[in-house]
Design a protein around this motif. Structure first.
Motif, mmCIF file in Angstrom:
data_model
loop_
_atom_site.group_PDB
_atom_site.id
_atom_site.type_symbol
_atom_site.label_atom_id
_atom_site.label_comp_id
_atom_site.label_asym_id
_atom_site.label_seq_id
_atom_site.Cartn_x
_atom_site.Cartn_y
_atom_site.Cartn_z
ATOM 1 N N LEU A 1 0.827 -1.210 0.000
ATOM 2 C CA LEU A 1 0.000 0.000 0.000
ATOM 3 C C LEU A 1 0.860 1.258 0.000
ATOM 4 O O LEU A 1 0.495 2.268 -0.597
ATOM 5 N N ASN A 2 2.001 1.205 0.669
ATOM 6 C CA ASN A 2 2.903 2.354 0.651
ATOM 7 C C ASN A 2 3.531 2.541 -0.733
ATOM 8 O O ASN A 2 3.554 3.643 -1.281
ATOM 9 N N ALA A 3 4.034 1.462 -1.292
ATOM 10 C CA ALA A 3 4.706 1.549 -2.595
ATOM 11 C C ALA A 3 3.734 1.913 -3.699
ATOM 12 O O ALA A 3 4.089 2.635 -4.643
ATOM 13 N N GLY A 4 2.489 1.427 -3.604
ATOM 14 C CA GLY A 4 1.517 1.650 -4.664
ATOM 15 C C GLY A 4 1.023 3.062 -4.787
ATOM 16 O O GLY A 4 0.242 3.372 -5.695
ATOM 17 N N HIS A 5 1.465 3.950 -3.917
ATOM 18 C CA HIS A 5 1.086 5.364 -4.017
ATOM 19 C C HIS A 5 1.733 6.026 -5.225
ATOM 20 O O HIS A 5 1.216 7.011 -5.752
ATOM 21 N N GLN A 6 2.869 5.486 -5.683
ATOM 22 C CA GLN A 6 3.604 6.097 -6.791
ATOM 23 C C GLN A 6 3.857 5.061 -7.879
ATOM 24 O O GLN A 6 4.116 3.893 -7.601
ATOM 25 N N ARG A 7 3.752 5.510 -9.102
ATOM 26 C CA ARG A 7 3.980 4.608 -10.235
ATOM 27 C C ARG A 7 5.446 4.158 -10.278
ATOM 28 O O ARG A 7 6.344 4.843 -9.788
ATOM 29 N N ASN A 8 5.668 2.978 -10.854
ATOM 30 C CA ASN A 8 7.012 2.417 -11.039
ATOM 31 C C ASN A 8 7.712 2.102 -9.709
ATOM 32 O O ASN A 8 8.903 2.362 -9.534
ATOM 33 N N ARG A 9 6.944 1.561 -8.775
ATOM 34 C CA ARG A 9 7.516 1.064 -7.522
ATOM 35 C C ARG A 9 7.114 -0.405 -7.379
ATOM 36 O O ARG A 9 6.288 -0.753 -6.542
ATOM 37 N N PRO A 10 7.688 -1.309 -8.182
ATOM 38 C CA PRO A 10 7.247 -2.710 -8.150
ATOM 39 C C PRO A 10 7.745 -3.426 -6.902
ATOM 40 O O PRO A 10 8.715 -3.016 -6.256
ATOM 41 N N ALA A 11 7.072 -4.513 -6.589
ATOM 42 C CA ALA A 11 7.508 -5.409 -5.511
ATOM 43 C C ALA A 11 8.112 -6.654 -6.143
ATOM 44 O O ALA A 11 7.478 -7.302 -6.983
ATOM 45 N N TRP A 12 9.317 -6.999 -5.745
ATOM 46 C CA TRP A 12 10.011 -8.162 -6.324
ATOM 47 C C TRP A 12 9.781 -9.380 -5.439
ATOM 48 O O TRP A 12 9.936 -9.324 -4.220
ATOM 49 N N ARG A 13 9.400 -10.478 -6.088
ATOM 50 C CA ARG A 13 9.182 -11.734 -5.386
ATOM 51 C C ARG A 13 9.724 -12.888 -6.233
ATOM 52 O O ARG A 13 9.779 -12.791 -7.472
#
Length: 375
Positions: free
Chosen positions: A101-113
């Protein structure tokens, strides 16, 4: 909804419209719908949003893995109810969801898994609009990225139209389609807009999508949006205590006023003395050395109650609390039990059966005269 102010109504309206501009936006502001107690209408607001935002995804308790996989090129609008259960003291396993939810506030902040049978590192997009409803403040990292709507419990006498799916949902869906039909053709224009902002830094990032919608609409909306932005981005006092404690404080203060004969005002020192002498209350041990004037002011601030100068009938001017400042909060959060009047026995009356005349018509919200701006 009985929203607390016209500015909040403006903000919620613009946020709804902004969900239909997601492909053109650099930031996805969160809508934090918070209240001090249950019964303030938080879930009802999410019900309304579900029928009018872009591609809603309602959830109460879901896993981060699910959300990672549903966010893609055309992300849904996340609607998270009971968000306080996600960020509570026993929600340590939800840290991935908080990070998303924090990262999704700004575009181009992917989560790596690591994903798949080959354990291949995979980037999952996180960018998506999200509305979160819960009791008490959400974590600072969420609130800092949010348009904060502090809802109040509706008191007796504040009338609203009932939400009924059979007629409310079709009306809202009509408005959803109208918003989409207006805004989707303007995606390119919206992506090029750099609107003048009344705030800076993170607040500007959060409010820019709403200001863009307002500038595209024209008319009174640019001024309304910027006024709402300024009003709602003022410093928000932290709500560090549980809502039950605040409600207890309101009840105890009402009792103190009653014990003193319900005067126009009480000196702060007299109010504190009466609260602290109640050995069965939490106030003698509240804070480091008991409830004091500063802590009392902080607990009451979110109810819109502040100390003021007044002059007792006999004595010098002093700081204190006026009784009329508490009345609204008492009515909303701890109303006095109504006196139950036993019904008068009546003879049964036989009435003719009612013949149905047809279904409920579906039209523009607000009736023939069009929508009305309501609190």
């Amino acid at each position: 909804m009985a929203l607390p102010s016209p500015e909040v109504l403006t903000a919620v309206t613009l946020w709804v419209a902004a969900t239909h501009l997601q492909p053109a936006l650099q930031h996805a502001p969160r809508l934090a719908v918070v209240g001090p107690t249950k019964g303030c209408g938080k879930s009802r607001l999410l019900d309304v949003l579900h029928e009018i935002v872009h591609q809603p995804m309602m959830t109460v308790n879901t896993s981060p893995a699910v959300i990672f996989r549903v966010i893609g090129e055309n992300p849904p609008t996340l609607l998270v109810d009971e968000a306080d259960t996600i960020f509570g003291p026993k929600a340590g396993e939800k840290e991935d969801l908080r990070g998303l939810l924090n990262a999704g506030h700004q575009r181009n902040r992917p989560a790596w898994r690591v994903s798949g049978p080959e354990h291949k590192p995979t980037a999952f997009p996180t960018f998506a609009m999200a509305a979160l409803a819960g009791i008490g403040d959400l974590p600072d990292t969420i609130m800092d990225r949010a348009v904060v709507v502090r809802v109040k419990k509706r008191k007796d006498g504040e009338k609203i139209a009932q939400f009924r799916s059979r007629h409310s949902v079709p009306e809202l869906n009509v408005l959803r389609d109208q918003l989409s039909g207006w805004l989707v053709p303007l995606l390119d224009a919206a992506s090029r807009l750099i609107p003048p902002m009344p705030v800076e830094d993170r607040a500007a990032d959060t409010w820019e999508p709403l200001i863009i919608v307002a500038d595209l609409a024209g008319g009174e909306w640019p001024a309304l949006a910027r006024a709402a932005c300024l009003a709602m981005t003022k410093h928000q006092a932290g709500q560090d205590e549980e809502s039950t404690l605040r409600t207890r404080l309101l009840r105890d203060i009402r009792r103190v006023f009653a014990d003193h004969g319900d005067p126009e005002a009480l000196r702060t020192q007299d109010l504190l003395a009466a609260l602290i002498t109640d050995a069965e209350s939490p106030w003698p041990e509240y804070g480091k050395s008991g409830l004091n004037a500063h802590l009392l002011s902080g607990l009451l601030r979110d109810f819109g109650i502040n100390p003021a100068n007044f002059r007792p009938e006999q004595g010098k001017q002093a700081k204190g609390y006026f009784r009329n400042k508490f009345v609204d909060a008492w009515d909303r959060y701890c109303p006095e039990p109504s006196e139950v009047v036993p019904p008068t026995p009546a003879r049964p009356v036989r009435s003719a059966p009612i013949t149905p005349t047809g279904g409920m018509p579906v039209g523009v919200m607000g009736g023939i005269s069009g929508p009305k701006r309501t609190r």
